[in-house]
Design a protein around this motif. Structure first.
Motif, PDB file in Angstrom:
ATOM      1  N   CYS A 174       3.358  -3.927   0.099  1.00 37.90           N
ATOM      2  CA  CYS A 174       3.692  -2.549  -0.264  1.00 37.90           C
ATOM      3  C   CYS A 174       4.154  -2.476  -1.714  1.00 37.90           C
ATOM      4  O   CYS A 174       3.712  -1.616  -2.479  1.00 37.90           O
ATOM      5  CB  CYS A 174       4.780  -2.049   0.672  1.00 37.90           C
ATOM      6  SG  CYS A 174       5.574  -0.526   0.135  1.00 37.90           S
ATOM      7  N   LEU A 207       1.129   5.665   4.449  1.00 41.39           N
ATOM      8  CA  LEU A 207       2.014   4.633   3.902  1.00 41.39           C
ATOM      9  C   LEU A 207       3.419   5.154   3.613  1.00 41.39           C
ATOM     10  O   LEU A 207       4.309   4.370   3.286  1.00 41.39           O
ATOM     11  CB  LEU A 207       1.424   4.081   2.597  1.00 41.39           C
ATOM     12  CG  LEU A 207       0.100   3.333   2.676  1.00 41.39           C
ATOM     13  CD1 LEU A 207      -0.359   2.931   1.284  1.00 41.39           C
ATOM     14  CD2 LEU A 207       0.224   2.107   3.567  1.00 41.39           C
ATOM     15  N   VAL A 216       6.614   2.744   2.705  1.00 40.41           N
ATOM     16  CA  VAL A 216       7.060   2.691   1.308  1.00 40.41           C
ATOM     17  C   VAL A 216       8.516   3.139   1.189  1.00 40.41           C
ATOM     18  O   VAL A 216       9.323   2.500   0.507  1.00 40.41           O
ATOM     19  CB  VAL A 216       6.149   3.558   0.415  1.00 40.41           C
ATOM     20  CG1 VAL A 216       6.737   3.700  -0.983  1.00 40.41           C
ATOM     21  CG2 VAL A 216       4.753   2.944   0.331  1.00 40.41           C
ATOM     22  N   SER A 259      10.903   0.560   2.576  1.00 45.93           N
ATOM     23  CA  SER A 259      11.017  -0.624   1.711  1.00 45.93           C
ATOM     24  C   SER A 259      12.018  -0.411   0.572  1.00 45.93           C
ATOM     25  O   SER A 259      12.459  -1.382  -0.045  1.00 45.93           O
ATOM     26  CB  SER A 259       9.648  -0.994   1.130  1.00 45.93           C
ATOM     27  OG  SER A 259       9.264  -0.087   0.104  1.00 45.93           O
TER      28      SER A 259
END
Length: 206
Positions: free
Chosen positions: A18, A47, A51, A54
């Motif tokens: 990522c 995503l 994302v 993260s």
């Protein structure tokens, strides 16, 4: 034991992938902490949840859960494994029924002092504008007044994985975490609150 190891391997692999693909840059106007929060963001890519997740410090990730569409992430055993086991997602039905009300699962997470990542538009947009919010965020704000609502603007995710495409395009992306939204007012209507929450998100756009 084997499943636990697989979860750790996939988690590390996907987090590294990522960051390599998106070069995600997180900008915090309100520092990450242990407070119970709902992080609500614009939605332009499959995503988005990964994302955004993260961007959090490692010690907070186990207490923050992306909310994702069951009809997409439960289609196959592999997708369900990634969503549920790797990223601790809450899978909800986007077409609620009396037997499967998505709000119930979100309430349970907040009652257990678990924060959420929510996409109040309800479905993916094209990245050019933010659609009107569904009622879920208002409902949670009303029933959990002590939960902080933090807007997060995701930029460029629609270009990394365009709608309808399966090809990833490496592009630098950013996530801007705003300051918590002022609490819901006692006499505030759903429409008024939704406009205010949406405006706070739009103001974070580059």
């Amino acid at each position: 034991m084997i499943k636990t190891l697989l979860v750790k391997i996939f988690r590390v692999f996907l987090l590294i992938s990522c960051k390599l693909i998106t070069g995600i840059q997180a900008r915090w106007l309100s520092e990450p902490n242990n407070r119970l929060r709902i992080f609500y963001a614009n939605h332009t890519s499959h995503l988005d949840g990964l994302v955004l997740w993260s961007c959090f410090p490692k010690h907070l990730r186990s207490t923050i859960h992306p909310v994702a569409a069951k009809d997409y992430w439960a289609k196959t055993k592999f997708k369900r494994f990634i969503a549920k086991d790797v990223f601790n997602s809450v899978l909800i039905n986007r077409k609620p029924t009396q037997q499967d009300n998505p709000i119930t699962a979100l309430e349970e997470m907040l009652q257990h002092k678990q924060s959420l990542i929510l996409f109040p538009e309800g479905t993916r947009g094209n990245g050019e504008h933010i659609a009107d919010f569904k009622g879920g965020l208002f409902y949670l704000a009303k029933h959990f007044p002590d939960v902080e609502l933090v807007p997060v603007y995701l930029n460029n995710l629609n270009r990394v994985l365009p709608k309808g495409s399966k090809l990833l395009v490496p592009i630098i992306c950013s996530a801007t975490f705003g300051r918590p939204l002022p609490p819901l007012k006692e006499i505030e209507t759903k429409d008024s609150f939704s406009r205010r929450a949406k405006q706070a998100l739009e103001e974070l756009a580059p």
